[in-house]
Design an enzyme around this catalytic site. Structure first.
Site: not given
Length: 296
Positions: A153-155, A159
Site C-alpha cells: 500500500a502506498k501509505i 514515507y
C-alpha cells in the site's frame, strides 16, 4: 521549490478551488498519525495531446491502498480520471506531476476512520533524481517488516522511512539511498524500485518486501516485448555490488542509472547497458513515439 502560486487550482472533494484557499482540519487523523494514501502520476505532452501515463492503474492502486488500511473510498475512478484531465486544463499544464491524496477525517483515536476526503494537485516537475547517474549508498534504515504493515500500500506514513534514508544519504555525500529488507537483501530506493544487470539479464527484488511499482511493472512489460529476460528473486548486497549495472525506476524518477553503490563503481558503461535501453524505451513509450502498448 514553489509548488503552487496564486492562480493554481486543485481538485478537492468534487470541486476545483484555488490551492491557496484550500483548508484542512488540524485534528485530522492523517496529519497526526500518517494514515493517508497517495499516488504519484505523470502527464506527458505527446504529438497527439497531453496524456496521463497509466492513470487508471494509479487510481486503482490508490483505491487498493485505501481498502487495505480501511480508509473509505467512495469515489468512482472513471470520474476521478476525468477530473484529473480537467485539472491539467485549468492549470494549463502539458507536462506535469500529479498527486492524488486521500486523507482522513478529524479523529484522535487509533480506530479506522468513517469518512475521508480526496485532493488532487499537480505541478511541473522534472525527473525527481535528475538525469545523471547516481552515487548511491546502502542505507542503515531497512524497509518495514511486511508483518508490521501492508508494504504493497502506498501509505503516507511509510514515507517517514524514506525521508530518513534519503536525508542520511545526502548528509553522507550521496545522491540517494538503497534500503534493505528485514533479511538484509536489497529492497528498493526511498521512492523507486531497483533493477540490476548481470550477464545480459535483468534481476529485481521479488514482491513481498517492496512496493509493487507501476513503472517497475512497465519495465518488465517492455522487457517481454524486447525479449530481455527478467528474473524476480531475493538479491544480496554482494550480488548487487558484483552486477554489471543497475538502475532505479519510478514515476517521479522515471528511469535513472546508478553509477556507484557505496564505493563500488559498476563496470559496464551506462550507454551499453540494458538500463540505458530501458530508459530510451520508456521515454518513447510515455511520449507515444513508439506504441509498445499495442503489445503490452
Amino acid at each position: 521549490m514553489q509548488y503552487y502560486n496564486s492562480s493554481t487550482v486543485i481538485y478537492l472533494n468534487g470541486r476545483f478551488v484555488k490551492a491557496q484557499d484550500a483548508k484542512t482540519d488540524l485534528y485530522g487523523q492523517s496529519l497526526h498519525y500518517g494514515l493517508a494514501a497517495f499516488e504519484g502520476i505523470r502527464a506527458y505532452k505527446t504529438h497527439n495531446a497531453t496524456r496521463i501515463f497509466k492513470i487508471r492503474e494509479h487510481f486503482e492502486r490508490l483505491q487498493r491502498s485505501c481498502e487495505l488500511v480501511n480508509i473509505p473510498y467512495p469515489w468512482d475512478n472513471n470520474e476521478l480520471i476525468k477530473q484529473t484531465y480537467r485539472l491539467l486544463e485549468l492549470n494549463n499544464f502539458k507536462d506535469a506531476y500529479i498527486r492524488p491524496l486521500v486523507y482522513c477525517e478529524p479523529n484522535m483515536t487509533l480506530i479506522a476512520p468513517q469518512e475521508a476526503s480526496i485532493m488532487i494537485c499537480a505541478w511541473e516537475w522534472g525527473a525527481y533524481l535528475g538525469d545523471k547517474q547516481l552515487k548511491v549508498c546502502i542505507s542503515p534504515f531497512q524497509r518495514p517488516n511486511p508483518k508490521s504493515t501492508f508494504v504493497e500500500a502506498k501509505i503516507s506514513g511509510h514515507y517517514v522511512n524514506s525521508i530518513l534514508a534519503t536525508t542520511d544519504a545526502k548528509q553522507k555525500g550521496f545522491d540517494e539511498a538503497l534500503l534493505l529488507d528485514m533479511n538484509e537483501n536489497i529492497a528498493e530506493g526511498p521512492g523507486a524500485n531497483i533493477f540490476i544487470e548481470k550477464n545480459g539479464k535483468l534481476y529485481t527484488p521479488a514482491l513481498g518486501n517492496i512496493l509493487a511499482g507501476i513503472t517497475r511493472a512497465t519495465v518488465i512489460e517492455l522487457c517481454k516485448v524486447l525479449d530481455i529476460e527478467v528474473i524476480e528473486k531475493p538479491i544480496s548486497v554482494a550480488e548487487l555490488k558484483n552486477a554489471d549495472s543497475a538502475f532505479f525506476c519510478g514515476t517521479a524518477a522515471e528511469i535513472i542509472g546508478i553509477h556507484t553503490i557505496d564505493d563500488v563503481v559498476f563496470r559496464q558503461k551506462w550507454s551499453d547497458s540494458i538500463g540505458s535501453t530501458m530508459q530510451r524505451a520508456y521515454k518513447n513509450l510515455v511520449l507515444e513515439k513508439v506504441n509498445y502498448e499495442v503489445i503490452i
